[in-house]
Design a protein around this motif. Structure first.
Motif, PDB file in Angstrom:
ATOM      1  N   VAL B  94       2.595  36.469 -31.440  1.00 26.61           N
ATOM      2  CA  VAL B  94       1.511  37.447 -31.484  1.00 26.61           C
ATOM      3  C   VAL B  94       0.460  37.099 -30.437  1.00 26.61           C
ATOM      4  O   VAL B  94      -0.059  37.974 -29.753  1.00 26.61           O
ATOM      5  CB  VAL B  94       0.864  37.466 -32.890  1.00 26.61           C
ATOM      6  N   LEU B 107      -7.930  22.174 -31.997  1.00 33.04           N
ATOM      7  CA  LEU B 107      -7.701  21.748 -33.386  1.00 33.04           C
ATOM      8  C   LEU B 107      -7.520  20.237 -33.465  1.00 33.04           C
ATOM      9  O   LEU B 107      -8.029  19.588 -34.386  1.00 33.04           O
ATOM     10  CB  LEU B 107      -6.465  22.445 -33.951  1.00 33.04           C
ATOM     11  N   LEU B 110     -10.811  18.717 -33.223  1.00 36.66           N
ATOM     12  CA  LEU B 110     -11.556  18.905 -34.477  1.00 36.66           C
ATOM     13  C   LEU B 110     -11.105  17.904 -35.527  1.00 36.66           C
ATOM     14  O   LEU B 110     -11.925  17.251 -36.190  1.00 36.66           O
ATOM     15  CB  LEU B 110     -11.343  20.340 -34.986  1.00 36.66           C
ATOM     16  N   VAL B 113     -12.432  14.474 -34.815  1.00 39.01           N
ATOM     17  CA  VAL B 113     -13.857  14.331 -35.125  1.00 39.01           C
ATOM     18  C   VAL B 113     -14.063  14.198 -36.630  1.00 39.01           C
ATOM     19  O   VAL B 113     -14.749  13.296 -37.114  1.00 39.01           O
ATOM     20  CB  VAL B 113     -14.640  15.548 -34.577  1.00 39.01           C
ATOM     21  N   VAL B 114     -13.416  15.095 -37.377  1.00 41.57           N
ATOM     22  CA  VAL B 114     -13.628  15.101 -38.829  1.00 41.57           C
ATOM     23  C   VAL B 114     -13.101  13.808 -39.440  1.00 41.57           C
ATOM     24  O   VAL B 114     -13.822  13.100 -40.144  1.00 41.57           O
ATOM     25  CB  VAL B 114     -12.925  16.316 -39.462  1.00 41.57           C
ATOM     26  N   ARG B 117     -14.741  10.484 -38.555  1.00 44.16           N
ATOM     27  CA  ARG B 117     -16.082  10.334 -39.121  1.00 44.16           C
ATOM     28  C   ARG B 117     -16.035  10.128 -40.632  1.00 44.16           C
ATOM     29  O   ARG B 117     -16.802   9.346 -41.185  1.00 44.16           O
ATOM     30  CB  ARG B 117     -16.905  11.572 -38.778  1.00 44.16           C
ATOM     31  N   VAL B 118     -15.128  10.848 -41.256  1.00 41.60           N
ATOM     32  CA  VAL B 118     -15.087  10.776 -42.727  1.00 41.60           C
ATOM     33  C   VAL B 118     -14.558   9.435 -43.203  1.00 41.60           C
ATOM     34  O   VAL B 118     -15.040   8.876 -44.183  1.00 41.60           O
ATOM     35  CB  VAL B 118     -14.212  11.926 -43.273  1.00 41.60           C
ATOM     36  N   LEU B 134      -3.585  15.136 -39.832  1.00 46.24           N
ATOM     37  CA  LEU B 134      -4.333  16.398 -39.978  1.00 46.24           C
ATOM     38  C   LEU B 134      -4.047  17.303 -38.781  1.00 46.24           C
ATOM     39  O   LEU B 134      -3.877  18.521 -38.939  1.00 46.24           O
ATOM     40  CB  LEU B 134      -5.827  16.100 -40.095  1.00 46.24           C
ATOM     41  N   LEU B 138      -2.573  21.051 -38.972  1.00 45.34           N
ATOM     42  CA  LEU B 138      -3.257  22.224 -38.412  1.00 45.34           C
ATOM     43  C   LEU B 138      -2.377  22.922 -37.384  1.00 45.34           C
ATOM     44  O   LEU B 138      -2.337  24.161 -37.332  1.00 45.34           O
ATOM     45  CB  LEU B 138      -4.586  21.801 -37.789  1.00 45.34           C
ATOM     46  N   LEU B 141       0.147  24.992 -39.162  1.00 43.99           N
ATOM     47  CA  LEU B 141      -0.468  26.237 -39.650  1.00 43.99           C
ATOM     48  C   LEU B 141      -0.673  27.216 -38.499  1.00 43.99           C
ATOM     49  O   LEU B 141      -0.397  28.416 -38.628  1.00 43.99           O
ATOM     50  CB  LEU B 141      -1.816  25.923 -40.286  1.00 43.99           C
ATOM     51  N   LEU B 142      -1.138  26.674 -37.362  1.00 42.97           N
ATOM     52  CA  LEU B 142      -1.379  27.518 -36.190  1.00 42.97           C
ATOM     53  C   LEU B 142      -0.090  28.206 -35.783  1.00 42.97           C
ATOM     54  O   LEU B 142      -0.073  29.399 -35.446  1.00 42.97           O
ATOM     55  CB  LEU B 142      -1.909  26.664 -35.042  1.00 42.97           C
ATOM     56  N   MET B 144       2.439  28.941 -37.753  1.00 45.98           N
ATOM     57  CA  MET B 144       2.769  29.990 -38.719  1.00 45.98           C
ATOM     58  C   MET B 144       1.951  31.237 -38.463  1.00 45.98           C
ATOM     59  O   MET B 144       2.407  32.361 -38.680  1.00 45.98           O
ATOM     60  CB  MET B 144       2.499  29.500 -40.140  1.00 45.98           C
ATOM     61  N   VAL B 145       0.704  31.044 -38.010  1.00 43.30           N
ATOM     62  CA  VAL B 145      -0.190  32.190 -37.857  1.00 43.30           C
ATOM     63  C   VAL B 145       0.120  32.959 -36.580  1.00 43.30           C
ATOM     64  O   VAL B 145       0.066  34.192 -36.565  1.00 43.30           O
ATOM     65  CB  VAL B 145      -1.650  31.700 -37.865  1.00 43.30           C
ATOM     66  N   GLN B 153       8.221  30.746 -38.389  1.00 47.05           N
ATOM     67  CA  GLN B 153       7.255  30.470 -39.463  1.00 47.05           C
ATOM     68  C   GLN B 153       7.785  29.396 -40.395  1.00 47.05           C
ATOM     69  O   GLN B 153       7.048  28.515 -40.835  1.00 47.05           O
ATOM     70  CB  GLN B 153       6.960  31.748 -40.244  1.00 47.05           C
TER      71      GLN B 153
END
Lengths: 669, 220
Positions: B94, B107, B110, B113-114, B117-118, B134, B138, B141-142, B144-145, B153
């Motif tokens: 798509v 991603l 991201l 970073v998350v 830090r966590v 992670l 992600l 998922l990307l 699949m979308v 998928q």
């Protein structure tokens, strides 16, 4: 009776509900069930009163029910004990009344299974000592009463009443759920003892106060959340209406007291301000609508709203005094609030019983078709008159004693340091006085139109006195109204441990004064002696009656020339309920309601009849609820598109939400 | 020695992210399946290395499951399915490749970073692995979308699950039962999705999910 005994009795009540379902074929089932509830409630009342008067220490109990890591906590202290007594006494009276009233009931099978659980749920709310049990019982109370409201669901607007009620009940429970969530704090401690130990910060406490006002207020009928009450209370059978109006609203106030005066920790000075303002608005709105309606039970429901307003004014006053360090004044206002709650549960139950008696005798709730019932139903009429006098705050009845105490507290307001309070309280007092006066007019109208004069319809003409059970229940309540009014000192002294628990101070013992007088502040300032007033009224009335009979009856009378203004015997020439309320309707229209009068007068010579139409509109619906419903509708229309997305779009939604949350986490930390 | 352990674990986990990007880049079905098998192999190596470092014998079983099922059985099954379906072997996307790759890079940034830090203060090995895991999730998922082909998928879903296994292997103490049940649930999901694939193909002669939307009268 100990707490364990109370809980066993409540368990018995809960069991009566399913029993009514399984035994539906037994003859005299309704007498069995109502008799059972009557006995259990009488036991519970006795136990609660004994604990209250003996000054029993608080007692707690944890049962291994409910959430596994929490259990079900129950606790009885002076406050719970007082409400336990109020709830169960009224419930006992209602079941005794229903022994007679229930026989005329057509929809037995839709009432009997729900009545005992309703009473049990109110008891459990009062005894709950953790948020879980409280909310569960609260919701059971809402649902059981909803089922009772829907007992006659095919009649008139009852289905709509039930719908509005369940919506408002859900809103209220939701607000309370949030309030308890905030009170529980970060570690989510649901037990009340844990909440007491960790009072929230000032901002959170303010939010909890607002949520408690919404949650408990929607159940009690604070404006503008009152709209369900005049719809739902009249829809239920009369003994249920009495319980809903007289007791369930008090249980709601109990919830408010428990949260705001007990769990929320030290109060801020401004908390009383919103409470008094909504209370005053509620009182005036309630009584104005009570004056406009013709349906007996709806008038009573609106008058309940007024009384809830009065109680909230007193509660707000008590908070205002307490936070300004005026302990005795706070105790006075709190005593007045509790006293008025007790009184309202008595006379509102009595009045609903009376309207049920009228309904049984005439099958008619519209005042416009009643009239002259006093001749046919002298005892019911007398009890109704006592109730009407009490709710209109006429001495020597109990309504006067409590409202007088509230005014005494209001008169103490100049000693407060805060200017906001100094300015607000006199205004609230003026509104309270207005409401009290209008309440008088309202009940003159109610009693005068339905019981005095001549019958306006065939049904009223054929009315007969109701049976002994109904009269017995009404008589007991009427007697209590008189006793509590004549001996207010004993009631005030009995309330003092509860007041001490809530505001940390108490009124001076009143029974020491002698002569049965009460002096809330200082004897030099004001005092009231119910017994003296009662004796004076009784003796002067008897004297006047004797004098009139002695002097007037003997004289020769020749009748009738103009027949004392009654030359025409047509009952339509009497005052109608609409005409009685007309001046007040015209003065206040556009303020809280919009009344439109339409006169259709045919031209001279035109033989068609003239018409007078009257439409009353509650502005709360227009300004609060219509916009809300429109907004919800519009939002739902928008969201409707979400139902028709493709699989990939749904996945994208989940993905987007996940990325957004991660982003928030990345930026926020 | 510790340093070497860490670097190898880092390399293997990074390799997993790299294969995720490779998955994103494929536009042929067979190549996609082969890349998926490669990713499963890398996952098995990463988990096996973790087992070696942590001296956790049960992680070897997880690695074995990864090799047998994910690197052999599932790609083979999907190969056969695609062959039987007889659809054209192109991946309909798509969003075109370049923006997808850019989004993928964003991603990964991201999740770094998350996660970094966590999980501050945690074992550095686990931290890196969690961040990479992670990213893999992600990216799955990307995929699949942004793909409208049903087979791709499914592959996206499977690679997402690979990320979960990596995270589970890095976080010490994940019971074996959980891992096995996850592996089996993925297998069941594969079977269910496979049946759906055949049903969709029967009706629409394609596994392009866009056809379903067209059939419902939706606009692109």
């Amino acid at each position: 009776m100990t707490l364990a005994g109370d809980l066993v009795a409540i368990g018995g009540l809960l069991a009566l509900g399913p029993a009514a379902l399984t035994l539906s074929r037994v003859r005299h089932l309704s007498s069995l069930i109502y008799g059972g509830v009557f006995l259990i409630c009488l036991l519970l009342t006795g136990g609660a009163l004994r604990g209250l008067l003996a000054g029993a220490a608080p007692e707690a109990l944890t049962l291994p029910l409910g959430l596994p890591w929490l259990g079900a906590h129950f606790r009885i202290d002076a406050l719970s004990g007082f409400f336990l007594a109020v709830v169960n006494f009224a419930a006992a009276a209602a079941s005794f009344y229903a022994l007679g009233y229930g026989r005329h009931e057509k929809a037995q099978s839709r009432i009997l299974p729900f009545f005992p659980p309703f009473v049990a749920a109110m008891n459990l709310v009062v005894l709950a000592d953790d948020a879980y049990v409280f909310l569960l019982s609260w919701e059971l109370m809402s649902l059981a009463s909803w089922a009772l409201v829907m007992a006659h669901h095919r009649e008139g607007d009852n289905a709509r009443a039930g719908y509005v009620y369940i919506l408002m009940a859900t809103l209220g429970t939701f607000a309370l759920l949030l309030a308890y969530g905030l009170l529980g704090g970060a570690d989510g401690d649901l037990s009340f003892s844990g909440m007491r130990g960790h009072p929230p910060s000032a901002a959170v406490a303010g939010a909890v106060l607002a949520l408690a006002l919404i949650g408990a207020g929607s159940k009690a009928g604070l404006t503008p959340l009152h709209i369900w009450l005049p719809l739902a209370h009249p829809a239920a059978p009369s003994h249920i209406s009495a319980l809903m109006s007289g007791v369930m609203t008090k249980v709601a106030i109990y919830g408010f007291l428990r949260i705001v005066f007990d769990l929320l920790g030290p109060a801020a000075w401004w908390w009383g301000v919103p409470m008094m303002a909504t209370g005053a608005a509620t009182a005036v709105v309630g009584v104005l609508f009570a004056l406009l309606h013709n349906d007996l039970k709806r008038v009573l429901a609106y008058s309940t709203i007024e009384n809830i307003g009065v109680i909230f004014i007193a509660l707000g006053l008590s908070l205002a005094f307490e936070t300004n360090g005026q302990g005795t004044a706070a105790a006075l206002a709190m005593t007045a609030a509790l006293f008025h709650m007790l009184n309202h549960s008595l006379f509102k139950s009595l009045l609903f019983f009376g309207s049920g008696a009228v309904l049984t005798a005439t099958d008619e709730r519209d005042m416009g078709r009643l009239g002259g019932l006093l001749n046919a139903m002298p005892l019911s009429g007398l009890f109704m008159l006592v109730g009407a006098g009490a709710i209109s705050a006429l001495p020597p009845l109990n309504g006067f004693a409590s409202e007088w105490l509230i005014f005494q507290a209001i008169l103490l307001s100049p000693s407060l340091p805060s200017w906001t309070l100094k300015l607000e309280i006199p205004a609230v007092g003026a509104l309270l006085a207005l409401a009290a006066a209008l309440a008088g007019a309202c009940f003159v109208r109610l009693f005068g139109v339905s019981f005095l004069g001549r019958p306006r319809g065939e049904a009223a003409r054929r009315a007969k006195e109701v049976d002994r059970f109904m009269l017995g229940a009404m008589g007991a309540l009427a007697a209590l109204c008189l006793v509590a009014g004549v001996l207010p000192g004993y009631v005030i002294d009995a309330l003092s441990p509860i007041v001490h628990l809530l505001v940390g101070a108490r009124m001076a013992p009143q029974t020491d004064l002698g002569w049965l007088a009460i002096a809330p502040v200082a004897e030099s300032r004001s005092s009231y002696d119910g017994m003296l007033v009662f004796l004076f009224i009784a003796s002067s009335a008897l004297l006047a009656a004797a004098v009139i009979h002695r002097l007037a009856s003997d004289a020769t009378r020749i009748a009738p020339a103009w027949d004392c203004g009654f030359p025409d015997s047509n009952p339509a020439t009497q005052y109608t309920p609409e005409s009685f309320a007309q001046p007040i309707r015209r003065v206040f229209t556009g303020f809280v309601f919009r009344a439109r009068e339409k006169v259709d007068m045919p031209a001279p010579g035109d033989p068609r009849p003239a018409h007078f139409g009257l439409s009353i509109q509650d502005l709360v619906w227009d300004f609060v609820y219509r916009p809300v419903t429109r907004g919800v509708q519009a939002g739902a229309d928008r969201l409707n598109r979400l139902q028709f997305l493709t699989i990939r779009q749904y996945l994208s939604l989940v993905f987007g939400a996940l990325v957004l949350l991660l982003l928030a986490l990345a930026i926020w930390t | 020695m510790d340093r070497l352990y860490f670097d190898i674990a880092h390399l293997l986990a990074g390799g997993l992210v790299l294969t995720s990007f490779m998955l994103l880049y494929q536009d042929r079905l067979y190549a996609l399946l082969n890349t998926y098998a490669l990713q499963a192999l890398v996952l098995a190596l990463a988990v096996g290395w973790q087992a070696h470092i942590q001296h956790a014998a049960h992680l070897y079983i997880t690695a074995a499951i990864a090799v047998i099922f994910k690197a052999l059985v599932i790609p083979f099954a999907l190969h056969r399915m695609v062959a039987q379906l007889g659809v054209h072997r192109e991946v309909e996307s798509v969003v075109s490749l370049v923006p997808t790759m850019l989004a993928g890079i964003a991603l990964v940034a991201l999740s770094m970073v998350v996660m970094l830090r966590v999980t501050e203060g945690a074992d550095p090995l686990a931290r890196e692995d969690l961040a990479f895991a992670l990213s893999v999730i992600l990216l799955g998922l990307l995929m699949m979308v942004t793909r409208s082909n049903a087979v791709s998928q499914v592959v996206g879903f499977m690679s997402l699950e690979n990320g979960l296994i990596l995270a589970a292997a890095a976080a010490k103490g994940m019971p074996l039962v959980v891992e096995i049940s996850v592996a089996f649930s993925v297998l069941i999901a594969l079977i269910v999705i496979g049946i759906f694939l055949f049903r969709i193909r029967e009706r629409f002669d394609t596994v392009d999910l866009q056809a379903l939307d067209d059939f419902r009268g939706e606009r692109r």
